[in-house]
Enzyme design. Structure first.
Site, PDB file in Angstrom:
ATOM      1  N   CYS A 184       0.824  -1.201   0.000  1.00  0.00           N
ATOM      2  CA  CYS A 184       0.000   0.000   0.000  1.00  0.00           C
ATOM      3  C   CYS A 184       0.867   1.263   0.000  1.00  0.00           C
ATOM      4  CB  CYS A 184      -0.948  -0.066   1.193  1.00  0.00           C
ATOM      5  SG  CYS A 184      -2.439   0.934   1.025  1.00  0.00           S
ATOM      6  N   HIS A 185       0.699   2.141   0.993  1.00  0.00           N
ATOM      7  CA  HIS A 185       1.493   3.370   1.086  1.00  0.00           C
ATOM      8  C   HIS A 185       2.904   3.119   1.610  1.00  0.00           C
ATOM      9  CE1 HIS A 185      -2.510   5.229   0.742  1.00  0.00           C
ATOM     10  NE2 HIS A 185      -1.899   6.353   0.429  1.00  0.00           N
ATOM     11  N   ALA A 186       3.224   1.890   1.998  1.00  0.00           N
ATOM     12  CA  ALA A 186       4.555   1.596   2.522  1.00  0.00           C
ATOM     13  C   ALA A 186       5.640   1.801   1.478  1.00  0.00           C
ATOM     14  CB  ALA A 186       4.611   0.170   3.063  1.00  0.00           C
ATOM     15  N   GLY A 187       5.255   1.890   0.214  1.00  0.00           N
ATOM     16  CA  GLY A 187       6.227   2.193  -0.826  1.00  0.00           C
ATOM     17  C   GLY A 187       6.972   3.487  -0.581  1.00  0.00           C
TER      18      GLY A 187
END
Length: 208
Positions: A135-138
């Site tokens: 998810c937004h962990a990129g």
């Protein structure tokens, strides 16, 4: 095992469960037993993106350590918690672990501001150890500058960020490129964790 005490607040009131290596008789791959995984945590994590890996890894007798930016418990963006941390990011080193997991939510925007976090991510990547992010962990590998020329995915909202960091972004449930294992959203937790467990197993078998 340094286990996380999970405290949830739902309609039935507080509930707690200690993760201590769950045995069901249907899991327990010997190549995974006693492997160690570090999960990075900060407030406003996407609840299931931390909880699912925590329990799924424990099912396979993998030792899980949750590291926070400080020693305070963290809370999920949907209200789960408090989740105590086992240690802080400044007190751990890549050499202690076989893989790294970065849950999504709004937590990655806090994690990416920590030099200790970025140093850890670069160390795991340099050692070729699995790094699983979703998810937004990129945002974290973006700030660690390890995505250039690598194939990966993320939630669509940060696609431009991933592309601008040099990633070959694709819209797939789970993408494996070398030691990088990425997924889009909580809907992809199943294949994401299967890919991580396979990567840990293969790494374990390779080193014997």
């Amino acid at each position: 095992m340094r286990s996380a005490l999970i405290a949830g607040t739902g309609s039935g009131g507080p509930a707690c469960a200690r993760v201590t290596g769950i045995r069901t008789g249907m899991v327990g791959n010997m190549a995974l037993a006693q492997r160690t995984v570090l999960i990075l945590a900060a407030d406003d994590f996407e609840d299931m993106e931390l909880l699912y890996p925590l329990y799924r890894l424990a099912e396979e007798d993998v030792e899980v350590t949750v590291a926070g930016l400080d020693d305070h418990p963290v809370h999920g963006k949907k209200g789960h918690g408090p989740v105590p941390v086992d240690t802080t990011v400044e007190q751990v080193a890549e050499g202690e672990f076989d893989a790294l997991v970065i849950p999504g939510g709004f937590a990655p925007d806090k994690l990416r501001r920590s030099q200790a976090v970025l140093d850890l991510v670069r160390a795991f990547d340099g050692a070729g150890k699995p790094i699983a992010f979703i998810c937004h962990a990129g945002w974290v590998p973006i700030s660690a500058r390890i995505l250039k020329g690598r194939r990966a995915t993320s939630v669509g909202a940060i696609r431009d960020d991933m592309v601008n960091a040099g990633a070959d972004w694709v819209d797939e449930a789970t993408v494996v490129d070398g030691n990088l294992i990425s997924a889009r959203t909580p809907a992809d937790l199943g294949p994401w964790m299967k890919a991580l467990l396979k990567a840990i197993e293969l790494k374990a078998l390779a080193v014997g």
